[in-house]
Scaffold this motif. Structure first.
Motif: not given
Length: 290
Positions: A125-154
């Motif tokens: 129902f939304l006229p958007a490129p398919l890659s938008l969902h792929v970028y969204r996925l990779v970005w979400r996983q990147t945010l998870f990774f950056l959150h977890n980088m706190v563990i590496w700092v500690i």
């Protein structure tokens, strides 16, 4: 793409998907990727909302990402350091950083296989490129990774490692992981929309690969044993091992092994070639398959 009707089977109409002229073209495949990137404000917002929605009404919010990861890393690090007789100061960071990177890789693979199925409503129902969902996925996983980088700092504060200029290699190393997450999501996502058995198969394979990858165990342990020293090199057959090492080594201040980088670059080129070919041939059919 157009839909025609085939009424040759005993008078019963059956919809047949026919590709519209020009739907299979490299220009449209690359155009989809370009248009998706141009809408980064949208998928960037959606990716952040995914995290906020998951931890809605939680006191600590996204900090639970790092807390859960830290507890798992601490438990596994303590357990396997005692089993292998290794010093905790070196083995715990090895396990924790390995889990941090593995979570990003497995997240891209597992969620990538369902990236289009999970966004069925938006795709229809939304006229958007398919890659938008792929970028969204990779970005979400990147945010998870950056959150977890706190563990590496500690860990680097509690167990200091000799970090040098090689630490800067962690930036291009993670960029390569993110780039590969893109073609994996495209390829597995398109295949999974056509064959719904793909996601559970991928989940089983990912679980097996976890045990075959030196995350909670170390190659150095096997290399130190003359009886299995030669067989220890078989771990390099595992492509995930190379992705793991190009990022874990700079984060732990270890010597750079360039052959791991060469393997990752080769996989990146081959993977994106296959992913773009799949995008070119089947991008227009995803809306019907979901």
């Amino acid at each position: 793409m157009a839909v025609t009707v085939d009424d040759s089977t005993a008078g019963r109409a059956r919809p047949v998907i026919a590709d519209a002229p020009g739907s299979r073209s490299w220009a449209r495949a690359f155009g989809d990727l370009r248009q998706g990137w141009q809408q980064r404000a949208l998928w960037g917002h959606l990716g952040w909302q995914d995290i906020k929605q998951r931890y809605r009404r939680s006191v600590l919010g996204p900090l639970w990402i790092s807390i859960s990861m830290g507890v798992i890393a601490l438990g596994l690090g303590l357990l396997y350091s005692l089993l292998f007789g290794l010093p905790l100061a070196t083995f715990l960071p090895h396990v924790a950083v390995g889990l941090l990177i593995w979570n990003f890789i497995s997240g891209c693979v597992l969620e990538g296989s369902e990236v289009f199925i999970a966004n069925e409503g938006l795709i229809k129902f939304l006229p958007a490129p398919l890659s938008l969902h792929v970028y969204r996925l990779v970005w979400r996983q990147t945010l998870f990774f950056l959150h977890n980088m706190v563990i590496w700092v500690i860990l680097m504060i509690v167990f200091p490692h000799p970090l040098g200029w090689s630490l800067l290699l962690a930036i291009p190393a993670f960029a390569l992981l993110a780039v590969n997450g893109g073609w994996i999501a495209i390829l597995s996502g398109i295949l999974a929309t056509r064959f719904r058995d793909i996601p559970p198969i991928i989940a089983s394979v990912v679980q097996l690969v976890f045990y075959l990858t030196p995350i909670v165990w170390s190659v150095d342990i096997l290399s130190g044993n003359p009886a299995v020293q030669e067989r220890a090199r078989l771990v390099e057959i595992n492509p995930v091992f190379h992705f793991l090492e190009i990022l874990r080594r700079p984060l732990l201040g270890q010597e750079t092994v360039w052959r791991y980088w060469y393997v990752v670059l080769a996989i990146t080129v081959i993977g994106w070639s296959v992913g773009l070919l799949c995008m070119r041939n089947y991008r227009a059919r995803v809306a019907y398959w979901v």
